[in-house]
Design a protein around this motif. Structure first.
Motif, short mmCIF file in Angstrom:
data_model
loop_
_atom_site.label_atom_id
_atom_site.label_comp_id
_atom_site.label_asym_id
_atom_site.label_seq_id
_atom_site.Cartn_x
_atom_site.Cartn_y
_atom_site.Cartn_z
N LEU A 8 -53.12 -2.34 -1.62
CA LEU A 8 -53.53 -3.70 -1.22
C LEU A 8 -52.39 -4.45 -0.55
N GLU A 9 -51.18 -4.33 -1.07
CA GLU A 9 -50.04 -5.02 -0.48
C GLU A 9 -49.77 -4.49 0.92
N GLY A 10 -49.92 -3.15 1.09
CA GLY A 10 -49.72 -2.59 2.42
C GLY A 10 -50.76 -3.10 3.41
N LEU A 11 -52.04 -3.17 2.95
CA LEU A 11 -53.09 -3.69 3.83
C LEU A 11 -52.81 -5.14 4.20
N CYS A 12 -52.33 -5.92 3.23
CA CYS A 12 -52.01 -7.34 3.52
C CYS A 12 -50.85 -7.44 4.51
N SER A 13 -49.84 -6.56 4.34
CA SER A 13 -48.68 -6.61 5.25
C SER A 13 -49.08 -6.25 6.67
N ALA A 14 -49.95 -5.21 6.79
CA ALA A 14 -50.39 -4.83 8.13
C ALA A 14 -51.21 -5.94 8.78
N SER A 15 -52.06 -6.60 7.98
CA SER A 15 -52.86 -7.70 8.52
C SER A 15 -51.98 -8.87 8.93
N VAL A 16 -50.94 -9.13 8.15
CA VAL A 16 -50.01 -10.23 8.51
C VAL A 16 -49.33 -9.93 9.82
N ILE A 17 -48.90 -8.66 10.00
CA ILE A 17 -48.24 -8.31 11.27
C ILE A 17 -49.20 -8.47 12.43
N TYR A 18 -50.46 -8.14 12.20
CA TYR A 18 -51.45 -8.28 13.26
C TYR A 18 -51.72 -9.74 13.59
N HIS A 19 -51.89 -10.57 12.52
CA HIS A 19 -52.20 -12.00 12.74
C HIS A 19 -50.98 -12.79 13.21
#
Length: 780
Positions: A8-19
């Protein structure tokens, strides 16, 4: 759960980089512009491995999403929305919390979530994550790691706008720098971190921020922080910093300190200033931070400042010119409304009196002591600009909570021009303060700028007469510098010797003397005061320290008549002209009715009450000048008050005439009464002395030549001049009486005094006697 949380933390980090392709660092500037030096930048962070990608805040919308990529975000299938990112972070953190050894990873996830929420400007939700991070149990952390942890929390709270919370954790980090478990406490680091907490507690190091408006912040917390700064300064070995912070505490927090706290703070301050006195210099710290000076404007508190005029005898006066003082001679116009208006504005700024170069000038302050103990103020003097000014410092001791107390500060202007009083300086508890009036709220003043004119001499007078308890109050409002008194008999003359001493530094070059009789209803005959000024001016110019002598003749000649018949019947029976000696006495002793007090108090003031002592008062004005002030047209006035008590001497109770053998002569008969307690003699021209005992009345006959009054102007008969007829008649009567009195030359003396004094018949002459004394217009 641990692997799920990591996913979950990895998914959040990837989404943050995208946003947020710019990162969540929060500061301007892009990491990508640094050539991919992510690892080098990460090494400079407080916690290794933490992600800090900087973006330009101006490129974001209100929710922190780049506007150009919003459409592309919507098309991303596996990317979390900004709201889902936070939810997944919460889920991941809850999974991490199930493992005791995952505290560091859980803390890192909380920090990442807070950074994202800060970008989205969701401060309240970010504070919940931080609150959770505070309670994460991290075992076996070193002191340096603890300091780092609290510093990071402080930084994150600062980023979401929780300034006081940020200051709270930064203060904990500062205290951790000086923990007892550290072998060598870092007091400098502690002091630096404490300084960084000041804005969070609405504190600044400038006392001017506390002089306006209401107090901001929690005073109790602010005082605790200031005490910690003082302690850290002392442990650093910097007493100047201790004095500065204690002074700041006493000046800005005085209203919140209890009586005991005030005593404790002042005792600590005095112990520090004994080693390092407080000054008005700016203290610069090694990192470049400057600590402004802290003047004690509340110790004591000043409520009003008033520039005082010089004493009346020292005030300068401008000699009046032909154009008048209020008209400028530079303008060709007699009056100009523009000039008058500008002068009015100037008068509002300046004071309407002048100080004199070289003379002591005074400024009065109304102060009070807010401390619960006696306040000693040393080296209190004036701060001025514009003219070279020698301030004469004063020391004062104010009682505890004294209320308004007047304090006079003095000084001497050394040059001429405009002088402005800007404030005052003090030394309290070893701290030197320069207090400017502009920084004192609510201070009342009558103006702070005054003109200093060139130096003038100073005249001091001393007399041969004793000082008087009677203080004269002239109608002009001027004050009398010296009052003297003397007691004389009616008709007596005495010299008043006045010593004029120049006690100034300039020569006394000019002197004018005038006299004015005041507060008297008695009619005076002759000159009351007379002098010869030329004898005194021969001693001029009077250099500093020199003395000149001025002699004034005091002659009191009041009415010698006694209109009321106080004597028993004194008949003319048995007195014949033939064989009458010129001074044949008709004796009769009459005791004065002094012991008989009338029922009506007003009767005691009648003329016949010869126990009544009459009063004469006069003012001698000395107008003098010299030195540079005289060249500029200035002078000074010095007034001497003279109080003369006139005791009755002799009375002429009755006057009549008898014809003589020659038609050009007659006998003037006078009933003379001795109202003194001494034996005296009275005589006229070419007559023998007549002895009168105390309380005795005798008649004296004086053979006189009749007078020719034709030379005196007659009263006008024209109706147009009837208004002046009474006045002219009085002048004729006075002139005739003066001529008759000068021919009679009546003198009297008290035998034991061996001095002759005058007596006047001017007041006793009546129309009938004047007609008998007038030479007949026809001769045969």
């Amino acid at each position: 759960f641990l692997f799920s949380a990591a996913a979950l933390e990895g998914l959040c980090s990837a989404s943050v980089i995208y946003h947020y392709p710019g990162g969540t660092g929060g500061k301007a500037g892009s990491r990508r512009a640094q050539g991919g030096s992510l690892s080098a930048e990460a090494g400079n962070r407080h916690r290794p491995g933490a992600q800090e990608v900087l973006i330009d805040p101006g490129a974001l919308t209100s929710n922190g999403i780049n506007a150009d990529t919003s459409a592309e975000i919507g098309r991303a299938k596996n990317c979390l929305s900004p709201e889902d990112i936070i939810e997944k972070y919460k889920e991941a953190i809850s999974y991490y919390g199930k493992y005791k050894n995952a505290g560091v990873i859980e803390l890192e996830a909380c920090v990442k979530a807070v950074r994202v929420l800060a970008m989205q400007k969701r401060s309240m939700e970010a504070s919940e994550f931080l609150q959770n991070a505070v309670y994460i149990n991290l075992r076996q952390l070193s002191e340096e790691e603890k300091i780092q942890r609290y510093s990071i929390l402080s930084e994150l709270y600062e980023r979401i706008g929780f300034h006081r919370k940020s200051a709270f954790f930064k203060r904990i980090a500062a205290m951790q720098c000086a923990a007892p478990s550290i072998p060598e406490p870092g007091w400098r680091a502690c002091y630096k971190l404490l300084l960084e907490t000041l804005p969070g507690y609405s504190l600044s190091l400038d006392p001017q921020d506390f002089s306006k408006g209401t107090h901001r912040g929690w005073a109790a917390v602010q005082m605790r922080l200031l005490h910690e700064l003082v302690y850290a300064s002392r442990r650093m070995g910097n007493p100047a910093l201790c004095v500065r912070h204690l002074s700041f505490l006493l000046q800005t927090m005085l209203d919140f300190l209890s009586d005991q706290e005030k005593k404790d703070v002042t005792q600590s301050l005095e112990s520090y200033t004994a080693k390092c006195p407080g000054t008005m210099e700016v203290i610069t710290l090694p990192d470049g931070l400057k600590l402004p000076p802290v003047p004690f404007t509340k110790l004591p508190i000043v409520k009003s400042v008033k520039l005082l005029n010089l004493p009346t005898s020292l005030r300068p006066h401008k000699m009046k010119s032909l154009l008048g003082q209020n008209v400028s001679t530079k303008s060709p116009f007699i009056y100009s409304p523009i000039i008058a208006h500008s002068r009015g504005e100037e008068r509002n700024k300046k004071i309407d009196f002048q100080w004199v170069q070289g003379d002591v000038c005074e400024v009065q302050l109304m102060v009070y002591n807010p401390m619960p103990f006696e306040l000693r103020v040393e080296n209190m003097g004036l701060l001025t600009t514009g003219v070279e000014f020698e301030s004469l410092p004063a020391a004062l001791s104010l009682p505890a909570e004294s209320g308004l107390y007047p304090v006079t500060l003095v000084g001497v202007p050394q040059t001429t021009g405009q002088i402005t009083v800007n404030g005052y300086h003090t030394s309290v508890f070893g701290v030197f303060s320069d207090c400017l009036l502009d920084n004192l709220p609510g201070v009342k003043t009558n103006g702070c700028t005054v003109e200093v004119i060139p130096a003038l001499p100073r005249l001091q007078i001393s007399t041969s007469l004793p000082r008087s308890a009677h203080t004269l109050q002239p109608s002009s409002g001027d004050e009398i510098s010296t009052n003297v008194s003397v007691q004389l008999y009616n008709g007596e003359t005495q010299q008043l010797i006045i010593k004029l001493e120049n006690i100034g530094t300039e020569p006394l070059e000019k002197l004018e003397v005038t006299a004015k009789t005041v507060n008297t209803k008695e009619k005076l005959y002759g000159d009351f005061l007379s002098w010869n000024l030329e004898e005194t001016l021969c001693q001029f110019p009077l250099k500093p320290g020199k003395i000149a002598t001025f002699v004034v003749n005091i002659k009191v000649k009041l009415d010698f008549s006694c209109q009321e018949n106080l004597l028993q019947d004194l008949s003319d029976d048995g007195i014949s002209v033939s064989g009458l000696p010129l001074s044949s006495p008709f004796r009769q002793v009459v005791k004065p009715r002094v012991e008989t007090k009338p029922l009506n108090p007003q009767e005691s003031s009648k003329v016949g009450d010869f126990s009544h002592v009459k009063t004469l008062e006069a003012i001698l004005n000395f107008k003098y000048s010299g030195g540079p002030g005289h060249a500029e047209g200035y002078y000074r006035n010095l007034a001497l008050g003279l109080h003369v008590e006139v005791e009755p001497s002799v009375f002429f109770t009755r006057i009549s005439t008898l014809p003589a053998t020659s038609t050009r002569q007659c006998h003037l008969l006078l009933d003379v009464f001795n109202s003194t307690e001494h034996e005296l003699t009275i005589s006229a021209r070419n007559n023998e002395d007549l002895i009168l005992h105390a309380g005795e009345c005798q008649r004296m006959a004086i053979q006189v030549d009749k007078f020719n009054f034709e030379s005196f102007p007659e009263s006008p008969a024209d109706g147009a001049q009837l208004a002046n007829a009474k006045q002219l008649e009085e002048e004729r009567q006075q002139a005739r009486g003066l001529e008759i009195n000068s021919k009679l030359d009546i003198c009297w003396k008290i035998i034991s005094f061996h001095k002759y004094w005058e007596a006047s018949v001017e007041g006793v002459l009546n129309q009938l006697v004047l007609e008998h004394l007038q030479l007949a217009p026809l001769q045969w």
